[in-house]
Scaffold this active site. Sequence first.
Site, PDB file in Angstrom:
ATOM      1  N   THR A   6       0.840  -1.200   0.000  1.00 30.55           N
ATOM      2  CA  THR A   6       0.000   0.000   0.000  1.00 30.55           C
ATOM      3  C   THR A   6       0.872   1.246   0.000  1.00 30.55           C
ATOM      4  O   THR A   6       1.734   1.405   0.870  1.00 30.55           O
ATOM      5  CB  THR A   6      -0.937  -0.001   1.218  1.00 30.55           C
ATOM      6  OG1 THR A   6      -1.840  -1.105   1.085  1.00 30.55           O
ATOM      7  CG2 THR A   6      -1.735   1.283   1.313  1.00 30.55           C
ATOM      8  N   TYR A  54      -8.771  -7.486   7.361  1.00 28.21           N
ATOM      9  CA  TYR A  54      -9.744  -6.715   6.592  1.00 28.21           C
ATOM     10  C   TYR A  54     -11.044  -7.510   6.445  1.00 28.21           C
ATOM     11  O   TYR A  54     -11.208  -8.549   7.075  1.00 28.21           O
ATOM     12  CB  TYR A  54      -9.121  -6.279   5.271  1.00 28.21           C
ATOM     13  CG  TYR A  54      -7.938  -5.359   5.493  1.00 28.21           C
ATOM     14  CD1 TYR A  54      -8.101  -4.115   6.122  1.00 28.21           C
ATOM     15  CD2 TYR A  54      -6.647  -5.734   5.139  1.00 28.21           C
ATOM     16  CE1 TYR A  54      -7.015  -3.280   6.373  1.00 28.21           C
ATOM     17  CE2 TYR A  54      -5.555  -4.904   5.383  1.00 28.21           C
ATOM     18  CZ  TYR A  54      -5.749  -3.680   6.004  1.00 28.21           C
ATOM     19  OH  TYR A  54      -4.676  -2.859   6.266  1.00 28.21           O
TER      20      TYR A  54
END
Length: 345
Positions: free
Chosen positions: A25, A177
């Site tokens: 990310t 997540y």
Amino acid sequence: MKLLEKYKLNSTIEMQNRIVMAPLTRCFATDELVPTQLMADYYEKRADAGLIITEATIVTKGGQGYPNTPGLFSKEQGDGWKLVTDKVHKRGGKIFAQLWHVGRVSHSIYLNGNAPVAPSAVLLAGRVPRAEDLEYPMPRALEISEIETIIQEFKQAAINAIEAGFDGVEIHGANGYLIDQFLHQHTNLRDDQYGGSVANRARFALQIIDETIKAIGSHRVGIRLSPAAYFNMEYVKGDEDTFDFLLEMINDKNMAYVHVGIFDDTASFDYLGGTVSEYIRSKYKGVLIASGGKTSEVAEQDLHLNKYDLVAIGRPFIANPDYVSRVRSNSSLVDYNESMLTSLV
């Protein structure tokens, strides 16, 4: 070196080597979550990896939890990703998009003032990255109809990925997540068809896998899983049973691969009978991508021992765009440091 040998992922995808660029990310998309020319240049420089897995890419605006993370749910985002895939392919590389929904790991600042969603209303303690003055709010439990919508959003994002030129997609089912939240008892307190039993906790992941396979083909679909990476959640006895079941079901789906989601794959877990990669290798018959601090030297030894098939390299790829060349020439690596996160090089 075995690490540098070509590898046939399946009947349609051949990799230049067994090195995978791990999803990293970076938060450099536009405010509309569109990939940029700078991102295309960044991936192009790393296209001599056998396979690039992109930074986590959200399937819907409601799945955002960090600033300027790219999406795959608008035409503009697809056009931006086409810049990336074209550049990678021109250098002979292969690239999968990692599809992502953060679930409760979010804040209303990203969600038009709405609460984050999750399997159950279980608070995530801590502060929001890159907005440290904010604490995570209580998430809202998803309705059944909303779960069905998110499954279709993963499917549509996979279709959008292929239209944008990707060779395939990786479903992000790891690291705390949304999909991972359904798989673990700490975050899944549901008593309907999506909770309360091993099969029910695995249902959301399996439905996303099935719909994505239906849309783009099993050879183009991989998944990342975290049986023991308790990032943003706590272990509850019996969680491993859910992963036993999930991996058994995945065995019959002829997917591209399973990717280990762990920060340190030297760690051993009693309830898994070893490291995470050892555990998955014992349960899953297909292609396994290991990750978690592997060096090229360790990976070379492990490949000869058949511990896994491919190795994902993360931070060294940030510091060394020419990582594969350096491994090939046995050159020293530039050390990674956090200041490198402030720019794309």
